[in-house]
Design an enzyme around this catalytic site. Structure first.
Site, PDB file in Angstrom:
ATOM      1  N   ASP A 205      35.284  80.531  19.585  1.00 15.62           N
ATOM      2  CA  ASP A 205      36.163  79.890  20.551  1.00 15.62           C
ATOM      3  C   ASP A 205      36.743  78.617  19.935  1.00 15.62           C
ATOM      4  O   ASP A 205      36.010  77.825  19.325  1.00 15.62           O
ATOM      5  CB  ASP A 205      35.391  79.543  21.829  1.00 15.62           C
ATOM      6  CG  ASP A 205      36.307  79.085  22.941  1.00 15.62           C
ATOM      7  OD1 ASP A 205      36.833  79.952  23.663  1.00 15.62           O
ATOM      8  OD2 ASP A 205      36.496  77.854  23.090  1.00 15.62           O
ATOM      9  N   ASN A 213      47.439  72.517  23.627  1.00 16.67           N
ATOM     10  CA  ASN A 213      48.574  72.970  24.438  1.00 16.67           C
ATOM     11  C   ASN A 213      49.191  71.826  25.227  1.00 16.67           C
ATOM     12  O   ASN A 213      50.423  71.702  25.316  1.00 16.67           O
ATOM     13  CB  ASN A 213      48.120  74.077  25.401  1.00 16.67           C
ATOM     14  CG  ASN A 213      48.074  75.454  24.745  1.00 16.67           C
ATOM     15  OD1 ASN A 213      48.794  75.717  23.780  1.00 16.67           O
ATOM     16  ND2 ASN A 213      47.233  76.328  25.264  1.00 16.67           N
ATOM     17  N   HIS A 218      52.829  74.847  24.225  1.00 14.24           N
ATOM     18  CA  HIS A 218      52.263  76.192  24.044  1.00 14.24           C
ATOM     19  C   HIS A 218      52.765  76.866  22.771  1.00 14.24           C
ATOM     20  O   HIS A 218      52.063  77.693  22.191  1.00 14.24           O
ATOM     21  CB  HIS A 218      52.596  77.056  25.265  1.00 14.24           C
ATOM     22  CG  HIS A 218      51.812  76.669  26.484  1.00 14.24           C
ATOM     23  ND1 HIS A 218      50.532  77.099  26.716  1.00 14.24           N
ATOM     24  CD2 HIS A 218      52.126  75.864  27.545  1.00 14.24           C
ATOM     25  CE1 HIS A 218      50.084  76.609  27.854  1.00 14.24           C
ATOM     26  NE2 HIS A 218      51.041  75.845  28.382  1.00 14.24           N
ATOM     27  N   ASP A 222      50.331  78.593  20.165  1.00 13.71           N
ATOM     28  CA  ASP A 222      50.484  79.959  19.646  1.00 13.71           C
ATOM     29  C   ASP A 222      50.339  79.988  18.130  1.00 13.71           C
ATOM     30  O   ASP A 222      49.745  80.911  17.562  1.00 13.71           O
ATOM     31  CB  ASP A 222      51.845  80.524  20.045  1.00 13.71           C
ATOM     32  CG  ASP A 222      51.931  80.856  21.533  1.00 13.71           C
ATOM     33  OD1 ASP A 222      50.875  80.851  22.203  1.00 13.71           O
ATOM     34  OD2 ASP A 222      53.054  81.110  22.016  1.00 13.71           O
ATOM     35  N   GLU A 248      41.783  81.803  23.972  1.00 15.63           N
ATOM     36  CA  GLU A 248      41.519  81.183  22.666  1.00 15.63           C
ATOM     37  C   GLU A 248      40.213  81.690  22.073  1.00 15.63           C
ATOM     38  O   GLU A 248      39.605  81.057  21.227  1.00 15.63           O
ATOM     39  CB  GLU A 248      41.477  79.655  22.781  1.00 15.63           C
ATOM     40  CG  GLU A 248      40.342  79.091  23.608  1.00 15.63           C
ATOM     41  CD  GLU A 248      40.700  78.868  25.071  1.00 15.63           C
ATOM     42  OE1 GLU A 248      40.088  77.976  25.679  1.00 15.63           O
ATOM     43  OE2 GLU A 248      41.582  79.573  25.607  1.00 15.63           O
TER      44      GLU A 248
END
Length: 328
Positions: A205, A213, A218, A222, A248
């Site tokens: 994670d 973010n 975002h 990405d 994530e």
């Protein structure tokens, strides 16, 4: 009084000649119709993107191939009519045993309609064929002639492959999506249980991903996901399965690998991710991950138990300060 025979009028042929001319006209018409039919048949064969073929099983001689042979195989028809090996040698090496074996099945089955194999044409291109064949033997003792139709299905195969890729791949990271990952993980788990071989399971994670973010947007998030997925694919071994299973969160399964060996791979992945550098405007930043790792035990009856143990270990890594690996 003697019967008087009237001579034929000038310009009119005698009855016998008229019949002959009429028969000739009929013959010419039949020839024209036959020629027209042959031209139509030839035109149809030229337009079909499939090879119609006939093969003498005993003599191993190709008796006929339609014009599409030259388009698909890229070789003159005369060569394969002279030597069957022209066709055989064009078959993709990995598919040769299957192609020959499935052709032989027609002798016992009478027909084989599910043959698919690859060829390499004269230009070096790999093409897929769907090659249906039937035995053409009118009665016992006749020559064994096999007839068939080999259709070029390359585009169909490419489309099937693309649909399969879309169904199994996470669009953003190009790694396995959640459904496909767990299907593969279940297969690996079942094999390990059946064979008594080791298996390791890893959850990963990204630390503080929401902050990335929120701070950079975002689109930047990405990019982080994509590069971590690239790191995972670069570090894992051939045969290991890696996928994105949540926002994530990523997972990996290591067939034939003990938890100790898998931990060494996880450590390499940890270092690889720590070396990643990202830039947003004038600011440069890095990312870390928390990993939970576990190995298959005799008590594990389902894949869910491995997943739960790896998940608990990953959250323990979070509680202990993040950027670390915890074995569960």
């Amino acid at each position: 009084m003697a019967n008087k025979i009237n001579p034929p009028l000038p310009g009119n042929p005698p009855p016998e000649a008229a019949q002959t001319l009429l028969a000739l006209f009929h013959a010419q018409g039949e020839v024209a119709r036959l020629s027209e039919r042959d031209q139509l048949f030839s035109s149809l064969l030229d337009s079909v993107n499939a090879v119609l073929w006939a093969f003498d099983w005993e003599t191993r001689q190709v008796l006929y191939v339609s014009p599409a042979y030259e388009r698909i195989f890229g070789r003159p028809v005369s060569l394969v009519l002279a030597d069957y090996n022209e066709w055989r040698d064009s078959i993709f090496p990995d598919d040769l045993e299957y192609a020959e074996g499935s052709l032989a099945q027609v002798l016992t089955k009478g027909s084989v309609e599910d043959r698919e194999y690859r060829i390499i044409n004269a230009a070096g291109e790999t093409r897929w064929l769907s090659d249906k064949c039937y035995i053409n033997q009118q009665q016992e003792g006749d020559r064994v002639i096999i007839v068939g139709i080999a259709e070029d299905i390359t585009e169909k195969k490419h489309l099937e492959g693309e649909l399969q890729r879309l169904a199994t791949t996470d669009v953003l990271t190009q790694s396995s999506n959640r459904r496909h990952f767990f299907e593969c993980a279940q297969q690996a788990f079942d094999s390990a249980r059946a064979e008594g071989s080791p298996l390791a399971f890893l959850l990963l994670d990204i630390d503080d991903f929401k902050q990335i973010n929120d701070s950079y947007g975002h689109q930047e998030g990405d990019q982080v996901l994509q590069r971590i997925a690239d790191s995972g694919k670069a570090v894992l071994r051939r045969g290991d399965q890696f996928g994105r299973i949540g926002g994530e969160e990523f997972a990996a399964v290591f067939p034939g690998c003990t938890a100790q060996v898998a931990e060494q791979i996880a450590e390499r992945l940890q270092r690889e991710i720590q070396r990643l550098s990202f830039t947003h405007g004038q600011q440069t930043y890095g990312v870390t991950v928390s990993q939970g790792l576990t190995g298959l035990t005799d008590e594990d009856a389902t894949l869910d138990t491995l997943f739960a143990r790896a998940d608990a270990a990953m959250y323990q890594a979070k509680r202990q300060g993040k950027n670390q690996i915890v074995r569960g």
